[in-house]
Design a protein around this motif. Structure first.
Motif, PDB file in Angstrom:
ATOM      1  N   GLN A   1       0.824  -1.214   0.000  1.00  9.57           N
ATOM      2  CA  GLN A   1       0.000   0.000   0.000  1.00  9.57           C
ATOM      3  C   GLN A   1       0.856   1.261   0.000  1.00  9.57           C
ATOM      4  N   THR A   2       1.920   1.267  -0.805  1.00  6.52           N
ATOM      5  CA  THR A   2       2.738   2.467  -0.930  1.00  6.52           C
ATOM      6  C   THR A   2       1.990   3.510  -1.752  1.00  6.52           C
ATOM      7  N   VAL A   3       2.409   4.747  -1.632  1.00  5.83           N
ATOM      8  CA  VAL A   3       1.847   5.845  -2.408  1.00  5.83           C
ATOM      9  C   VAL A   3       2.982   6.417  -3.258  1.00  5.83           C
ATOM     10  N   GLU A   4       2.759   6.487  -4.583  1.00  4.73           N
ATOM     11  CA  GLU A   4       3.806   7.024  -5.457  1.00  4.73           C
ATOM     12  C   GLU A   4       3.606   8.516  -5.671  1.00  4.73           C
ATOM     13  N   VAL A   5       4.638   9.287  -5.377  1.00  7.03           N
ATOM     14  CA  VAL A   5       4.639  10.740  -5.595  1.00  7.03           C
ATOM     15  C   VAL A   5       5.994  11.110  -6.181  1.00  7.03           C
ATOM     16  N   GLU A   6       5.968  11.769  -7.327  1.00  2.00           N
ATOM     17  CA  GLU A   6       7.192  12.218  -8.001  1.00  2.00           C
ATOM     18  C   GLU A   6       8.209  11.085  -8.150  1.00  2.00           C
ATOM     19  N   ASN A   7       7.751   9.928  -8.592  1.00  4.35           N
ATOM     20  CA  ASN A   7       8.578   8.744  -8.833  1.00  4.35           C
ATOM     21  C   ASN A   7       9.207   8.159  -7.571  1.00  4.35           C
ATOM     22  N   ASN A   8       8.710   8.524  -6.414  1.00  5.91           N
ATOM     23  CA  ASN A   8       9.162   7.931  -5.152  1.00  5.91           C
ATOM     24  C   ASN A   8       8.026   7.122  -4.546  1.00  5.91           C
ATOM     25  N   GLN A   9       8.368   5.965  -4.006  1.00  2.83           N
ATOM     26  CA  GLN A   9       7.399   5.152  -3.290  1.00  2.83           C
ATOM     27  C   GLN A   9       7.438   5.544  -1.822  1.00  2.83           C
ATOM     28  N   TYR A  10       6.306   5.971  -1.303  1.00  3.31           N
ATOM     29  CA  TYR A  10       6.178   6.326   0.104  1.00  3.31           C
ATOM     30  C   TYR A  10       5.521   5.157   0.839  1.00  3.31           C
ATOM     31  N   PHE A  11       6.241   4.617   1.821  1.00  2.00           N
ATOM     32  CA  PHE A  11       5.793   3.458   2.579  1.00  2.00           C
ATOM     33  C   PHE A  11       5.022   3.903   3.819  1.00  2.00           C
ATOM     34  N   PRO A  12       3.891   3.255   4.113  1.00  2.00           N
ATOM     35  CA  PRO A  12       3.155   3.605   5.331  1.00  2.00           C
ATOM     36  C   PRO A  12       4.038   3.425   6.561  1.00  2.00           C
ATOM     37  N   PRO A  13       3.836   4.245   7.594  1.00  2.00           N
ATOM     38  CA  PRO A  13       4.721   4.181   8.764  1.00  2.00           C
ATOM     39  C   PRO A  13       4.757   2.815   9.438  1.00  2.00           C
ATOM     40  N   GLU A  14       3.653   2.094   9.420  1.00  2.00           N
ATOM     41  CA  GLU A  14       3.631   0.775  10.066  1.00  2.00           C
ATOM     42  C   GLU A  14       4.379  -0.291   9.271  1.00  2.00           C
ATOM     43  N   SER A  15       4.809   0.040   8.050  1.00  2.00           N
ATOM     44  CA  SER A  15       5.488  -0.948   7.208  1.00  2.00           C
ATOM     45  C   SER A  15       7.008  -0.904   7.329  1.00  2.00           C
ATOM     46  N   ILE A  16       7.535   0.069   8.067  1.00  2.00           N
ATOM     47  CA  ILE A  16       8.994   0.136   8.198  1.00  2.00           C
ATOM     48  C   ILE A  16       9.460  -0.713   9.382  1.00  2.00           C
ATOM     49  N   ASN A  17      10.637  -1.283   9.243  1.00  2.00           N
ATOM     50  CA  ASN A  17      11.247  -2.044  10.338  1.00  2.00           C
ATOM     51  C   ASN A  17      12.021  -1.047  11.199  1.00  2.00           C
ATOM     52  N   SER A  18      11.360  -0.538  12.229  1.00  2.00           N
ATOM     53  CA  SER A  18      11.870   0.603  12.986  1.00  2.00           C
ATOM     54  C   SER A  18      13.228   0.366  13.639  1.00  2.00           C
ATOM     55  N   GLU A  19      13.616  -0.891  13.824  1.00  2.00           N
ATOM     56  CA  GLU A  19      14.919  -1.170  14.433  1.00  2.00           C
ATOM     57  C   GLU A  19      16.080  -0.621  13.601  1.00  2.00           C
ATOM     58  N   PHE A  20      15.845  -0.369  12.304  1.00  2.00           N
ATOM     59  CA  PHE A  20      16.898   0.104  11.409  1.00  2.00           C
ATOM     60  C   PHE A  20      16.887   1.622  11.226  1.00  2.00           C
ATOM     61  N   PHE A  21      15.940   2.329  11.861  1.00  2.00           N
ATOM     62  CA  PHE A  21      15.736   3.763  11.638  1.00  2.00           C
ATOM     63  C   PHE A  21      16.070   4.572  12.876  1.00  2.00           C
ATOM     64  N   ASN A  22      16.824   5.658  12.674  1.00  2.00           N
ATOM     65  CA  ASN A  22      17.130   6.615  13.748  1.00  2.00           C
ATOM     66  C   ASN A  22      16.813   8.011  13.238  1.00  2.00           C
ATOM     67  N   LEU A  23      16.038   8.757  13.990  1.00  2.00           N
ATOM     68  CA  LEU A  23      15.640  10.092  13.577  1.00  2.00           C
ATOM     69  C   LEU A  23      16.862  10.999  13.445  1.00  2.00           C
ATOM     70  N   SER A  24      16.876  11.761  12.374  1.00  2.00           N
ATOM     71  CA  SER A  24      17.955  12.709  12.083  1.00  2.00           C
ATOM     72  C   SER A  24      17.509  14.122  12.476  1.00  2.00           C
ATOM     73  N   ASP A  25      18.456  15.014  12.603  1.00  2.00           N
ATOM     74  CA  ASP A  25      18.138  16.429  12.840  1.00  2.00           C
ATOM     75  C   ASP A  25      17.933  17.191  11.529  1.00  2.00           C
ATOM     76  N   THR A  26      18.091  16.517  10.398  1.00  2.00           N
ATOM     77  CA  THR A  26      17.993  17.154   9.087  1.00  2.00           C
ATOM     78  C   THR A  26      16.538  17.430   8.710  1.00  2.00           C
ATOM     79  N   HIS A  27      16.321  18.587   8.084  1.00  2.00           N
ATOM     80  CA  HIS A  27      15.004  18.960   7.557  1.00  2.00           C
ATOM     81  C   HIS A  27      15.212  19.686   6.237  1.00  2.00           C
ATOM     82  N   THR A  28      14.294  19.475   5.317  1.00  2.00           N
ATOM     83  CA  THR A  28      14.275  20.231   4.070  1.00  2.00           C
ATOM     84  C   THR A  28      12.841  20.688   3.838  1.00  2.00           C
ATOM     85  N   VAL A  29      12.667  21.592   2.877  1.00  2.00           N
ATOM     86  CA  VAL A  29      11.326  22.096   2.585  1.00  2.00           C
ATOM     87  C   VAL A  29      11.029  21.905   1.109  1.00  2.00           C
TER      88      VAL A  29
END
Length: 93
Positions: A15-43
């Protein structure tokens, strides 16, 4: 769809959503053990302010390799908190 980095599936969803040729994965579909929040932001002019995750699989780190929009603009509401990837992360069906 699967997001793969360092020979590891880090997200998987039909159930990904495609926007501008990128696949956006629902938050419950990520394996959170591999993810660490960054301080980076873009607009993005039409999606809003993006936040980033670093990926870590084993001893390997991939800086700011995933992004998401916690508070997207109304026209991008369908990708709220969905995660997209770049920087060497493979997306496969």
């Amino acid at each position: 769809m699967k997001a793969i980095w360092n020979n590891t599936v880090i997200a998987e969803s039909d159930q990904t959503v495609e926007v501008e040729n990128n696949q956006y994965f629902p938050p419950e579909s990520i394996n959170s053990e591999f993810f660490n929040l960054s301080d980076t932001h873009t607009v993005c002019p039409w999606k809003g302010r993006a936040s980033y995750f670093h990926l870590k699989v084993g001893d390997e780190k991939n800086t700011d390799a995933a992004w998401f929009y916690p508070h997207p603009k109304p026209e991008a509401a369908q990708i709220k908190n969905h995660v997209a990837f770049w920087n060497g992360v493979k997306i496969e069906k």
